[in-house]
Each structure stands twice: as C-alpha cells, then as structure tokens.
Write a protein that holds these residues in place. Structure first.
Motif, PDB file in Angstrom:
ATOM      1  N   THR A   1       0.825  -1.209   0.000  1.00 29.59           N
ATOM      2  CA  THR A   1       0.000   0.000   0.000  1.00 29.59           C
ATOM      3  C   THR A   1       0.863   1.266   0.000  1.00 29.59           C
ATOM      4  OG1 THR A   1      -0.062   0.140   2.400  1.00 29.59           O
ATOM      5  CG2 THR A   1      -1.779  -1.172   1.341  1.00 29.59           C
ATOM      6  N   LYS A   2       0.184   2.364  -0.201  1.00 35.21           N
ATOM      7  CA  LYS A   2       0.779   3.703  -0.082  1.00 35.21           C
ATOM      8  C   LYS A   2       1.939   3.910  -1.055  1.00 35.21           C
ATOM      9  CE  LYS A   2      -0.624   3.422   4.703  1.00 35.21           C
ATOM     10  NZ  LYS A   2      -0.439   3.734   6.093  1.00 35.21           N
ATOM     11  N   LEU A   3       1.835   3.280  -2.212  1.00 37.93           N
ATOM     12  CA  LEU A   3       2.871   3.511  -3.225  1.00 37.93           C
ATOM     13  C   LEU A   3       2.754   4.912  -3.809  1.00 37.93           C
ATOM     14  CD1 LEU A   3       3.439   0.150  -5.109  1.00 37.93           C
ATOM     15  CD2 LEU A   3       4.548   1.085  -3.101  1.00 37.93           C
ATOM     16  N   ASP A   4       1.672   5.598  -3.444  1.00 38.29           N
ATOM     17  CA  ASP A   4       1.545   7.009  -3.831  1.00 38.29           C
ATOM     18  C   ASP A   4       2.319   7.884  -2.849  1.00 38.29           C
ATOM     19  OD1 ASP A   4      -0.444   5.928  -2.037  1.00 38.29           O
ATOM     20  OD2 ASP A   4      -1.352   7.908  -1.979  1.00 38.29           O
ATOM     21  N   GLY A   5       2.864   7.288  -1.801  1.00 38.46           N
ATOM     22  CA  GLY A   5       3.598   8.037  -0.789  1.00 38.46           C
ATOM     23  C   GLY A   5       5.098   7.986  -1.026  1.00 38.46           C
ATOM     24  N   SER A   6       5.842   7.805   0.050  1.00 41.12           N
ATOM     25  CA  SER A   6       7.293   7.944  -0.069  1.00 41.12           C
ATOM     26  C   SER A   6       8.003   6.596  -0.162  1.00 41.12           C
ATOM     27  CB  SER A   6       7.823   8.721   1.131  1.00 41.12           C
ATOM     28  OG  SER A   6       7.490   8.008   2.304  1.00 41.12           O
ATOM     29  N   SER A   7       7.312   5.623  -0.748  1.00 42.23           N
ATOM     30  CA  SER A   7       7.911   4.298  -0.852  1.00 42.23           C
ATOM     31  C   SER A   7       9.159   4.315  -1.721  1.00 42.23           C
ATOM     32  CB  SER A   7       6.909   3.338  -1.476  1.00 42.23           C
ATOM     33  OG  SER A   7       7.563   2.191  -1.937  1.00 42.23           O
ATOM     34  N   LYS A   8      10.142   3.559  -1.309  1.00 42.20           N
ATOM     35  CA  LYS A   8      11.329   3.429  -2.150  1.00 42.20           C
ATOM     36  C   LYS A   8      11.183   2.263  -3.121  1.00 42.20           C
ATOM     37  CE  LYS A   8      14.248   4.934   1.613  1.00 42.20           C
ATOM     38  NZ  LYS A   8      15.254   4.319   2.486  1.00 42.20           N
ATOM     39  N   GLY A   9      10.223   1.400  -2.833  1.00 43.37           N
ATOM     40  CA  GLY A   9       9.843   0.396  -3.829  1.00 43.37           C
ATOM     41  C   GLY A   9      10.718  -0.826  -3.944  1.00 43.37           C
ATOM     42  N   GLY A  10      11.944  -0.738  -3.495  1.00 43.78           N
ATOM     43  CA  GLY A  10      12.881  -1.828  -3.734  1.00 43.78           C
ATOM     44  C   GLY A  10      12.622  -3.096  -2.940  1.00 43.78           C
ATOM     45  N   VAL A  11      11.908  -2.951  -1.829  1.00 44.09           N
ATOM     46  CA  VAL A  11      11.713  -4.102  -0.946  1.00 44.09           C
ATOM     47  C   VAL A  11      10.885  -5.210  -1.613  1.00 44.09           C
ATOM     48  CG1 VAL A  11       9.628  -3.349   0.270  1.00 44.09           C
ATOM     49  CG2 VAL A  11      11.337  -4.717   1.479  1.00 44.09           C
ATOM     50  N   VAL A  12      10.102  -4.814  -2.606  1.00 44.89           N
ATOM     51  CA  VAL A  12       9.353  -5.787  -3.410  1.00 44.89           C
ATOM     52  C   VAL A  12      10.290  -6.871  -3.950  1.00 44.89           C
ATOM     53  CG1 VAL A  12       8.051  -6.067  -5.562  1.00 44.89           C
ATOM     54  CG2 VAL A  12       7.707  -4.043  -4.170  1.00 44.89           C
ATOM     55  N   LEU A  13      11.433  -6.438  -4.399  1.00 43.16           N
ATOM     56  CA  LEU A  13      12.396  -7.370  -4.997  1.00 43.16           C
ATOM     57  C   LEU A  13      12.986  -8.293  -3.942  1.00 43.16           C
ATOM     58  CD1 LEU A  13      14.136  -4.815  -7.336  1.00 43.16           C
ATOM     59  CD2 LEU A  13      12.691  -6.702  -8.063  1.00 43.16           C
ATOM     60  N   ALA A  14      13.258  -7.737  -2.769  1.00 49.57           N
ATOM     61  CA  ALA A  14      13.834  -8.535  -1.697  1.00 49.57           C
ATOM     62  C   ALA A  14      12.864  -9.634  -1.259  1.00 49.57           C
ATOM     63  CB  ALA A  14      14.194  -7.652  -0.513  1.00 49.57           C
ATOM     64  N   ILE A  15      11.595  -9.272  -1.103  1.00 47.88           N
ATOM     65  CA  ILE A  15      10.610 -10.247  -0.628  1.00 47.88           C
ATOM     66  C   ILE A  15      10.389 -11.341  -1.678  1.00 47.88           C
ATOM     67  CG2 ILE A  15       8.210 -10.574   0.081  1.00 47.88           C
ATOM     68  CD1 ILE A  15       8.329  -7.830   1.396  1.00 47.88           C
ATOM     69  N   ARG A  16      10.368 -10.933  -2.927  1.00 50.05           N
ATOM     70  CA  ARG A  16      10.205 -11.916  -3.993  1.00 50.05           C
ATOM     71  C   ARG A  16      11.398 -12.872  -4.016  1.00 50.05           C
ATOM     72  NH1 ARG A  16       6.535 -14.625  -6.771  1.00 50.05           N
ATOM     73  NH2 ARG A  16       6.510 -14.152  -8.969  1.00 50.05           N
ATOM     74  N   ASN A  17      12.569 -12.290  -3.928  1.00 52.49           N
ATOM     75  CA  ASN A  17      13.787 -13.085  -4.069  1.00 52.49           C
ATOM     76  C   ASN A  17      14.033 -13.981  -2.862  1.00 52.49           C
ATOM     77  OD1 ASN A  17      16.099 -13.814  -5.578  1.00 52.49           O
ATOM     78  ND2 ASN A  17      17.355 -12.517  -4.268  1.00 52.49           N
ATOM     79  N   GLU A  18      13.797 -13.454  -1.675  1.00 47.41           N
ATOM     80  CA  GLU A  18      14.135 -14.226  -0.474  1.00 47.41           C
ATOM     81  C   GLU A  18      13.011 -15.136   0.000  1.00 47.41           C
ATOM     82  OE1 GLU A  18      16.164 -12.219   2.701  1.00 47.41           O
ATOM     83  OE2 GLU A  18      16.990 -10.746   1.310  1.00 47.41           O
ATOM     84  N   MET A  19      11.760 -14.793  -0.339  1.00 44.51           N
ATOM     85  CA  MET A  19      10.644 -15.601   0.160  1.00 44.51           C
ATOM     86  C   MET A  19       9.774 -16.153  -0.948  1.00 44.51           C
ATOM     87  SD  MET A  19       9.418 -13.213   3.281  1.00 44.51           S
ATOM     88  CE  MET A  19       8.287 -14.458   3.887  1.00 44.51           C
TER      89      MET A  19
END
Ligand code: GDP
Length: 305
Positions: free
Chosen positions: A257-275
């Motif tokens: 959520t809140k991707l209209d805010g101050s998200s840096k967005g990169g954590v998506v990749l970490a969660i996909r890759n690690e989990m």
C-alpha cells in the motif's frame, strides 16, 4: 494502467529517481558502475543479499550482450528486474486466485496496524462488486478501536454486508459467523479483516491461527488467499514482517500500500527473491478506486521515465 503510472510517480522519486539520476551521469561501464549500482540498490531497500545477486547477474548479462551504451544498460536492467521478479514474465502467481466452483473464496488479510488492511478490503470489495460478484466482509479486528466501524463504513459505501461481533468479541467467533453466512448465501468472496497489534505478537499469531482453524473446520479448506498487507514505505522492515507472518499464517501473497507516498519500492524485490512471495495488489491512494494489480514489467519499465 494510467492510475498505476500516476501512483508510481512518487515511488519513482525513491528507487526510480535514484536510477534516473545514476544514469544521468553515466559515462562508461566499468567496475565503479556496478559498485555504485549495488549501493543504489541497497539504498532503495532491495536488501544486501538481493542487491549483490542482482548486481552479479547484471554484470554477467551486460558482458554477454556486450552492453556499452546508456540505453543498452537500461535495457539489461529492466530485463533483469523483470526476470528476478517474474521469471521472465512467465509467472502467473501475481493474479488473485478465484475458484468459481469452490465458493466462498475466503481472503484473509493480515498485517500490522496502519498498513492498510481495512482500506484494501474496502477497495477490493468494490472491485468484486463491480464485477458482479457477491461479497461478504468479516470485521475480525475487534481489538483496534474504530476498526469495526471503519469496515462497516466501507460496507455501506460499496454496498456489501459486514459481519460484526460484540465489542472485544473473540475474532474467531466473528469469522465463524461470517463463514457460515458466506456458505449459506453461496457468496463468491468472504474478505476477512484481522487485528494487527504487534505489542503482543504471540497473542496475535495465536489469534490468526485460530481464525484459520475456524475457516478450515467449516469449509473445510484453507483460505484461498492469505494476503499480507504492507505499507510500501516500511523499507527493509517489511521483509522482517513478511517472515514473521509467514511463519504462522503461510502467506500466498502481498498487498503493497501507499505507493503514492514515499515508498522506495525496492523491498518488493527482496521479498520476492528471499521468500518467493508475489505482490498481488498495490494501493495507490485512499479512495475506493486506488487499487491496482501489480505488474512486474510495468513496474520495472516505470522506474525509468
Ligand atoms: P489497517 O490498520 O491495516 O486496517 O489500516 P487502514 O486500512 O486503517 O489504513 C491506515 C491508513 O492508511 C488510513 O488512513 C488509510 O486511509 C491509509 N491508506 C491505506 N492504503 C493507502 C494507500 O494505498 N495510499 C494512501 N495514501 N493511504 C492509504
């Protein structure tokens, strides 16, 4: 798609803006280039492990493709981001699961307070309703003051019934009533809101387990989706939350959520890759229509503008 791009504009101020600034001063591909890129990924919450792996792959791929120019390298990066996220665009697991012959489809929403569970459920109820599906909401966050009222408010707004219990009622009993109703009415969807207090994590996890047991006993099957709702601006802490909730509830995907805010967005990749957990939905604002499906290719291409 337009909504998606509009919402992600701000995300781009994080990860995307960094990438764009990085490429604006691009001169040549050398070791510094990849070192700097790895730093950038880490600063964008991609996480150390994933950043290192991604940089290694990029280095190799750039060599293979003999990528030298700015555009060559951007292309390689987009390819590798999509690859990492989406197994080359072949991944189907980003779509929300719906079994037409196995109603009700129960979606359990978990996540810490303030992540956006109640709001996401309201938005999704509207989407399903607009598709002509029948939806029931279960207000099983009986702990947070105002959570039940907030869900009831959404129910009114999008015209779907909300099952509630008495104040401080056992959340599992609310889920029991709601599941029974969803079975009796042959509802397409039952969307379950849950508590997110982290002050007493053991208690919360036991509560979520009990809710899952209740659903399984009545249906009898696991929830169709167990979605962890994450505030997109949480950064690396999002990965820890995902690991915590996954231990108890066996997640099937994420809502960011809140991707209209101050998200840096990169954590998506970490969660996909690690989990190996897909993002299924993204929240792009507070209104009912501010919800979109996640699309890895759009996401990667959207980072450059
Ligand atoms: P919950 O405690 O997990 O149920 O979180 P809520 O659904 O109550 O959301 C917490 C706050 O975040 C509320 O003020 C919502 O309006 C806001 N919110 C939720 N999703 C989004 C989003 O995608 N964008 C923005 N800007 N605000 C959101």
């Amino acid at each position: 798609e337009q909504l998606y791009e509009k919402g992600l504009e701000k995300t781009n101020k994080g990860f995307g803006a960094r990438l764009n600034a990085f490429f604006a001063k691009f001169r040549t591909v050398d070791e510094d280039f990849f070192d700097d890129l790895e730093d950038l990924l880490i600063e964008s919450d991609v996480g150390y492990e994933t950043a290192e792996q991604l940089t290694d792959e990029l280095r190799e791929e750039a060599k293979l493709q003999n990528a030298k120019s700015r555009d060559d390298l951007k292309k390689v990066i987009v390819e590798k981001l999509v690859d990492l996220y989406d197994q080359g665009g072949n991944s189907e697991d980003e779509k929300l699961i719906y079994h037409p012959d196995d109603k009700p489809n129960v979606y359990l929403f978990v996540g810490v307070n303030g992540a956006g569970k109640t709001t996401t459920i309201g938005k999704l109820a509207k989407r399903f309703k607009d598709e002509g599906k029948s939806v029931i909401l279960a207000a099983a966050d009986t702990f947070r003051a105002g959570a039940v009222e907030q869900l009831v408010e959404w129910g009114k707004r999008v015209d779907v019934p909300v099952v509630t219990g008495k104040a401080q009622a056992d959340p599992a009993s609310v889920v029991y009533d709601a599941t029974e109703r969803a079975i009796n009415e042959k509802a397409d969807y039952l969307l379950v809101d849950t508590a997110g207090r982290l002050q007493n994590k053991k208690n919360l996890m036991a509560e979520l387990e009990k809710i899952q047991r209740t659903i399984k006993k009545l249906l009898p099957k696991q929830p169709t989706e167990t979605l962890l709702v994450l505030d997109g601006s949480t950064g690396q802490n999002a990965l820890l939350q995902a690991k915590d909730f996954d231990k108890t509830t066996k997640l099937t995907g994420l809502v960011l959520t809140k991707l209209d805010g101050s998200s840096k967005g990169g954590v998506v990749l970490a969660i996909r890759n690690e989990m190996n957990l897909p993002v299924k939905l993204v929240g792009l604002g507070e209104k009912a229509e501010d919800l979109a499906d996640f699309d890895a290719a759009n996401y990667a291409i959207g980072l450059f503008h």
